[in-house]
Motif scaffolding. Sequence first.
Motif: not given
Length: 482
Positions: A20-30
């Motif tokens: 969930f955490v890996k998929a639901m937030y735009p990691w590495g972006e913005g």
Amino acid sequence: MITKEMIEFVARFEHDPVGFVKAMYPWGEGELEGQYPQTWQLELLSSVAEKMQYDPMKVQRYATGSGHGIGKSAVNAWLIEWALYTKVDAKAVITANTDTQLRTKTWVELSKWHRLNIASEMFVYTATSLYSADPAHEKTWRADAIPWSKSNPAAFAGLHNKGSRILLVFDEASEIDDVIWDVAEGAMTDDDTEILWFAFGNRTRNTGKFNDCFGKDKSRWDTRKIDSRTVEVTNKRLLQEWVDYYGIDSDFVKVRILGEPPSSGEYQFIGRDIVEAARARTLDYHSYQFAPAVIGVDPAWLGKDEASIYVRKGNWSKLLYTEAKSDDHKAFAHRIALYEDEYRAAAVCIDMGYGTGVYSEGKALGRRWHLIPFASTKCDMGYFNKRAEMWGSIKQWLIEGGALDPLDKDIADELMLPELVASNNGTIKLQRKEDMAYSPNRADALALTFAVRLKASSYGLPAQKAKAGKQALRYDPLKAMY
């Protein structure tokens, strides 16, 4: 716009907070450019995932003690969102050490991560709640930030949510009163319900329920200790500066960097370092045959208190007996007399609080026991009352070589329980029992072994008294004893 595909996508992570955490937030972006979950955070979430997949209906308890700056608030936010997004009509309650902490840190962090969530439209964020955007579920599918109150813990008694999921988060858990822990524990009893309880914080106290998670209650909690120096995002240079200045063994470093409890609380009368040193000592009873035996008795009558009997010979001590209530005065008095004869005790000291009946039964047996009023001001200078004086004697005894009974698993916590409070004459005064999480009956029994000063000529008295008075017999309620 929330689509059917998005709902189905989120549902895939029902028992997988890592995914969930890996998929639901735009990691590495913005806003999250160069940012990713840290190692300890993923390890915690992985532990949750493993246990949820193995047995989701078993109550899951997680306690994390840490130093500063490791990202506890972020994990809190992820857990809240995962718990709600992936289970219909899930409920969550979040509290913190203070209302300010809850509103300005814990809940504000949730605002950030909810804003970044790719499915943020599924829930509505407010200053005190996060609830379903579906009007049909806004009352039943929600998370609420609730300040705790010792005088009104009712908010934590309504955590029932049979058939769905309950999430409870304690942030900066060391400072949350034990009564809130007890009420929350008693409320989470629903069958066929996923129940998850998380406690986070610096271990600012070495007593209390949060500390117990890492000690006597460790078998019930999944615990972890996070050293701030091992976390990727912390300021290693500042942390090392603290270590160099305060010392690695200082309470400042233990609490703020190492994730350990302090040796001594700010107001704690007997510190953990003193108690742990006493626990580590191993003394042979036979080496103290020269010393007079003194027995301390703390009767009990109400609530969770337990009647306790302790014996001490010099630096050696032993818990002799405990029971839920000493309401049978005759039986309890005969038990004390048996111990008095067995150890040839030079003195038996009984707390006057609930001990007058037991004392009277002993008097009928011809026993010359001492009834000790804890509130008496007939004590050494420097102490507020007799109770403080006896506890002062315990502290000095521990420092000078006293050893604790290795079979008594509760005495250490009880000795660390009382705190100092202000007195009107500058003397040492301990907090009232009513203001403690529980009554330290075993420690009080040990304290009573310091209640009287013995004369050398009195050491041989017990055997003479036994001959002059009535012998102690094993109490049989079906027979008249005298």
